[in-house]
Write an enzyme that holds these catalytic residues in place. Structure first.
Site, PDB file in Angstrom:
ATOM      1  N   ARG A 191     -23.547   8.666  11.487  1.00  0.00           N
ATOM      2  CA  ARG A 191     -24.155   9.240  12.682  1.00  0.00           C
ATOM      3  C   ARG A 191     -23.684  10.673  12.809  1.00  0.00           C
ATOM      4  O   ARG A 191     -22.857  11.126  12.036  1.00  0.00           O
ATOM      5  CB  ARG A 191     -23.702   8.467  13.915  1.00  0.00           C
ATOM      6  CG  ARG A 191     -22.163   8.326  13.900  1.00  0.00           C
ATOM      7  CD  ARG A 191     -21.567   8.045  15.211  1.00  0.00           C
ATOM      8  NE  ARG A 191     -20.181   7.613  15.086  1.00  0.00           N
ATOM      9  CZ  ARG A 191     -19.133   8.424  15.107  1.00  0.00           C
ATOM     10  NH1 ARG A 191     -19.299   9.724  15.208  1.00  0.00           N
ATOM     11  NH2 ARG A 191     -17.906   7.948  15.013  1.00  0.00           N
TER      12      ARG A 191
ATOM     13  N   GLU B 199       0.844  -1.178   0.000  1.00  0.00           N
ATOM     14  CA  GLU B 199       0.000   0.000   0.000  1.00  0.00           C
ATOM     15  C   GLU B 199       0.882   1.232   0.000  1.00  0.00           C
ATOM     16  O   GLU B 199       1.957   1.223   0.595  1.00  0.00           O
ATOM     17  CB  GLU B 199      -0.836  -0.005   1.292  1.00  0.00           C
ATOM     18  CG  GLU B 199      -2.213   0.552   1.158  1.00  0.00           C
ATOM     19  CD  GLU B 199      -2.985   0.419   2.462  1.00  0.00           C
ATOM     20  OE1 GLU B 199      -3.993  -0.282   2.484  1.00  0.00           O
ATOM     21  OE2 GLU B 199      -2.547   1.031   3.452  1.00  0.00           O
TER      22      GLU B 199
END
Lengths: 166, 498, 498, 166
Positions: free
Chosen positions: B291, B199
């Protein structure tokens, strides 16, 4: 008058003179002209050498807690026995659990020599790991827990004893 | 509008939601564990119900109890706040089954975005940039070729990994083959599995997130970004909006991408798309929080939009009351999380009793707090005590205002991070705006109490000791003071001239 | 920028100016009377000096002492706040003579606008509308003709008058001759002078004022209007911005006129042009206040401009950092003056000790207060304790937010007007926005405590009495409670379900 | 148990029962199921018939001060002598200066009959004029000041005595 206060087991001596309505504090041979004005139940205005500082103070038993500029300072009023005059370190540092948790790792074994500030144990509480440190120079004389143990608040973990006291 | 809603949370966010509901004319029902019996959210709500023992899984996480309270109290909605049940798709479904609105996104949206792997998949189909890397395991033969394509520095990570084992940071091509070998061998030893993936390594990463809001008619807007790079223990401490590191061009692009992603899952209510960004403004999707976020107030301050009120309104079925083009930014906002923790001791939480608290006030200052004199900081819940938020016309003024506000904040009883925050606002690197998630690590001197402060504290203690009288007595009646001789004298000596 | 300024004031406005100075990096010097020794402004300033006895003319009004403190403390500026020396041209001159900036307009501007008659003259030359009427005494012969020109209803007033003697309200032409006769005869009897003048009577007047800001380069801008019609004892209690009674067209016109007037006197710093306005939006010049106004925060909230910081900057010589076209309004702000007074007893001040205070918090709420536990309300100064200010997206939301904030405000110790303010925010006439300066007079029911509230208070007292223990003991340590049997039980009976 | 409280010289009787962990207050024949939970040093949450109310309370000597919905309520704990049972008015209302000030106008003379709520004197303090009112029905029996007099805090102004007590 001579006084002393204790912080992290260190005794700090100071002198206070109260003449002609002038209060002076002498610490480390430095002289401060001071005054304390009460504002609120716990809120004070400290005037030190002409500048004003906001301080909150709580005295509980032998402890004085102060809040100043975002930090908390806790002093102990030394017992008669403690009062030696100049700085010295007391003989024993009993390290206990600052909150309920678990022993993750013991960093020292009985008999190890440690220096003030050395990490001695890693505990976990509130899902976070923290290293507890010794506040004196000395030797580990007792360990009451093993790795993985659950800790109640205040439970004794280990004891460091200073060498010169022995 | 809803008649009565239950707030399935505690602390400042419960207080925040109760305030929003009150302002919308909605009655409120608080729930509380035994540990929160005397707390502000209980006090401010119209009704309050005990739901069990202090441990979250015996109270705030027991969805069935909460729903049964909501039914008993005849609530038509439940607001979950953040944490606890807020990202629990089953709870959201259970609410709907019981004919109570879950004030948040659909259970499907929570499920899709809540899972790291599915959310990455969705992000990919929405063409949201992801950190470049191999999706899975790499063959030794191809490895170098892939590595060159990804570019250096990069990370080799064990597929079965964790805890840093089998992980290698590779700065340049020449180190690659050797590092690969070592990582694989380490992985083999640690996990009995030598599979690794590669990565790109983001140097000095910034945490940037975009606030989105969606309604049930499919409209989604973004409310610009927040910078949340000042972190300790991988948790945010200081957030600001706008980010000092995001250009107008990147802001626009990030916002559009976040909206596109939210639309993919028909997102409703308030949500946040989190990105990791390098110092050249390359940004990559991390995750979506389905949320209301702790740091939502800074976005409210720069846009004038009340996010919690909007959440409630769109959940009830209202259309968003604005379009993307109506949303304007103005000024700069900063939030500091005031926590019961010791910065000089690895930010270890400091439970205890708050004896005395005084909140800052004045222009541009907002304190979302659940503190009061006598508040108990327990080990059951997060040690956050309050969120101090400021707004000002620009970043410099906002930092100075935060500094001023922090200097007025007094919390006596337990150690907090206030001193650290005071010093942070004065730090020239923070002021310069060059932030990354390693900022605190690189500025450890901010964790220490300066010597001159200790001196002042000691001097004040000295006078306390000299007075010889316990302060406890003084608290009973502010007019009674055995210290009179000090207080009286001060009118004479306190710089008096006349 | 200034190095150190002295704040020649007390209470919330001294605190307000200290906060602004701190945010600009300026050191602050407080002055205080014996009565204010332990007060917030003294606590927040870097230095504090006693300037005399409690009575204002023995401390806060003694300009020489204040200047001499400023010189001793090496201040380069003095901010006068409002009241006290703020509109005293001699003091402003004395500051300059002593090489200390007076942070406000020039002594000339204060002198010109401070005098009712000269300011009217200047207003006339600037073509600012004045209440139509005869400039001086009217002849009996011309009277009716003039009256017709002015229009009915109108007021006949004794030139030598005062206290309502020789004053007549005339509703229509037919009553005029008779009323004139009676007014003159009354004036003759009362003042031995039968001269009268005629003025238009403004029915249901609104108090509307325009905030202006000027710099030393001659730039003047306005920051829109404030509505201050809710008054008692001819003093403002509740202010809001924008006014619900002012149309965009009138707003623009009023603003332009205020700027023109300010420019006439080369006005610098913050000032306010006050108008009286009828319900048809005809407005007339009343006076100009050459200082920062109590209610300046509501303008700050809707414009995002920090008026006190701007005052300091332009006084130092900075150019205004914005032009008229840059100034945008957003949303709605309301201020309530929280005062130690008894609404149900003719708003009589209620001196005493504040035992306990808890300020409202949360989104959109600002409390400019100088309160703390133990604060003494004395008879020496104004009974205003704090200014509670809210901002929200529109007027309805702002009223609801104010209502919510007021419901969180707790002041224990002396009677305040909080209950009245709570009821006002719920009053349908207030909500409708049709305000005039007689509003409180017409809504006397708002002054009374509702029976249901008294009942709740009585019930709580009953439990207190039953507990049989003085609450004083409880204050020492919040963890110690002889009421344990109540507190403990509550975890069982407090709506507990599980 | 039976109790009473005094407000504005009126005695308000009430009953309180404390059975099976249920506290009930009966006032004016109405029954309220109640509970009081302490939050802060002076802050309480009153639960009355299922609804929550925030109340601040201060007890000082024989006085209980309450803050509720913006208003201040001050009750006196009646002395044994006061406790008559039902509502009654005590005999004497001594009106004194609520703050330092000046007598602007006396609205009544000795011998005048007054009714509860009648204005009896106008005083000036803090640059404002205010009317003081009697809290009982009765007759003016004594006036200690004249118009223009300066008033110290608490200085006696006049006395009203109820007729039925005579």
């Amino acid at each position: 008058m001579k006084y002393s206060l204790k912080i992290n087991k260190k005794i700090i001596p100071f002198e206070l003179t109260d003449k002609d309505n002038n209060l002076e504090v002498i610490i480390d041979e430095k002289k401060y002209s001071v005054e304390l004005v009460r504002i609120d139940s716990n809120l004070y205005s400290l005037i030190c050498d002409g500048s004003t500082y906001t301080i909150a103070i709580q005295k509980q038993g032998k402890e004085i807690s102060l809040f100043f500029k975002g930090d908390l300072f806790t002093y102990e009023i030394p017992s008669q026995r403690d009062k030696g005059g100049s700085e010295n370190t007391s003989g024993i540092d009993k390290i206990s659990a600052p909150m309920p948790g678990r022993v993750v790792k013991l960093l020292k074994s009985v008999g190890d020599i440690v220096t003030e500030g050395d990490g001695v144990v890693v505990v976990e509480a509130m899902k976070m790991e923290s290293e507890l440190k010794t506040t004196i120079d000395g030797k580990i004389t007792e360990i009451s827990v093993k790795e993985g143990d659950t800790l109640d608040l205040g439970a004794h973990i280990l004891t460091v004893e200073s060498q010169d006291k022995k | 509008m809803y008649k009565k809603i239950l707030i399935a949370n505690r602390g400042e966010i419960a207080v925040r939601v109760i305030r929003a509901a009150k302002e919308l004319g909605i009655k409120t029902v608080a729930v509380y564990s035994d540990a929160d019996k005397n707390s502000l959210h209980v006090n401010l709500a119209d009704q309050a119900f005990n739901i069990g023992k202090p441990l979250p899984n015996e109270s705030y996480l027991v969805g069935k109890r909460i729903i049964s309270v909501a039914k008993k109290a005849k609530c038509d909605g439940i607001h979950p706040g953040y944490g606890f049940l807020s990202e629990n798709a089953e709870f959201a479904e259970e609410c709907i089954k019981n004919k109570i609105d879950f004030i948040g996104p659909s259970a499907d949206a929570i499920r899709l975005m809540g899972d790291k792997i599915t959310s990455r998949e969705i992000a990919k189909t929405a063409k949201v940039p992801l950190v470049p890397g191999t999706e899975g395991e790499v063959d030794d033969d191809e490895a170098l070729g892939i590595a060159k394509k990804i570019g250096f520095p990069l990370m080799i990570k064990a597929s079965a990994g964790g805890g840093g084992k089998g992980m290698r940071l590779v700065h340049e091509e020449s180190e690659f083959e050797n590092s690969l070998k070592m990582a694989k061998s380490e992985a083999k030893n640690a996990f009995n599995n030598d599979a690794v993936f590669i990565e790109r390594f983001i140097q000095e990463p910034r945490h940037i997130e975009i606030q989105v809001l969606g309604d049930k008619e499919g409209n989604v807007v973004h409310l610009f970004e927040r910078e949340c790079s000042i972190q300790r223990r991988h948790q945010k401490v200081v957030e600001e909006a706008p980010s000092p590191g995001v250009s107008e061009k990147t802001r626009k692009k990030m916002g559009e991408i976040a909206v596109k992603l939210a639309k993919k899952v028909s997102y409703t209510g308030a949500g946040t798309v989190e990105f990791i960004m390098d110092q050249k403004e390359n940004f990559y999707f991390l995750e979506m929080n389905t949320r209301v976020q702790v740091e939502h107030p800074i976005t409210e301050m720069i846009t004038g939009i009340d996010i919690v009120k909007e959440m409630i309104k769109v959940s009830f079925g209202h259309k968003l009351s604005f379009k993307q083009k109506d949303i304007q930014r103005k000024g700069h906002a900063i939030e500091c999380r005031v926590c019961a923790e010791d910065p000089d001791n690895n930010f270890l939480p400091t439970p205890g009793t708050i004896f005395y608290v005084k909140s800052p006030q004045g222009p541009g200052v907002r304190d979302d707090s659940s503190l009061f004199n006598g508040y108990e900081v327990t080990t059951f819940y997060d040690p956050m005590l309050s969120k101090l938020i400021v707004w000002a016309e620009d970043r410099d003024s906002a930092i100075k205002r935060m500094s001023r506000a922090l200097s007025e904040y007094i919390v006596l009883g337990v150690r907090t991070n206030l001193g650290f925050l005071v010093r942070l606002m004065d730090d020239k690197d923070f002021i310069s705006g060059k932030l990354d998630t390693g900022f605190i690590e690189k500025h450890k001197k901010l964790l220490k109490i300066p010597k001159e402060n200790s001196n002042i504290a000691l001097i004040a203690s000295a006078i306390m000791l000299h007075s010889g009288i316990g302060v406890e007595n003084l608290e009973r009646d502010p007019r009674f003071t055995p210290w009179k001789y000090i207080a009286r004298r001060s009118s004479v000596s306190r710089n008096s001239m006349f």
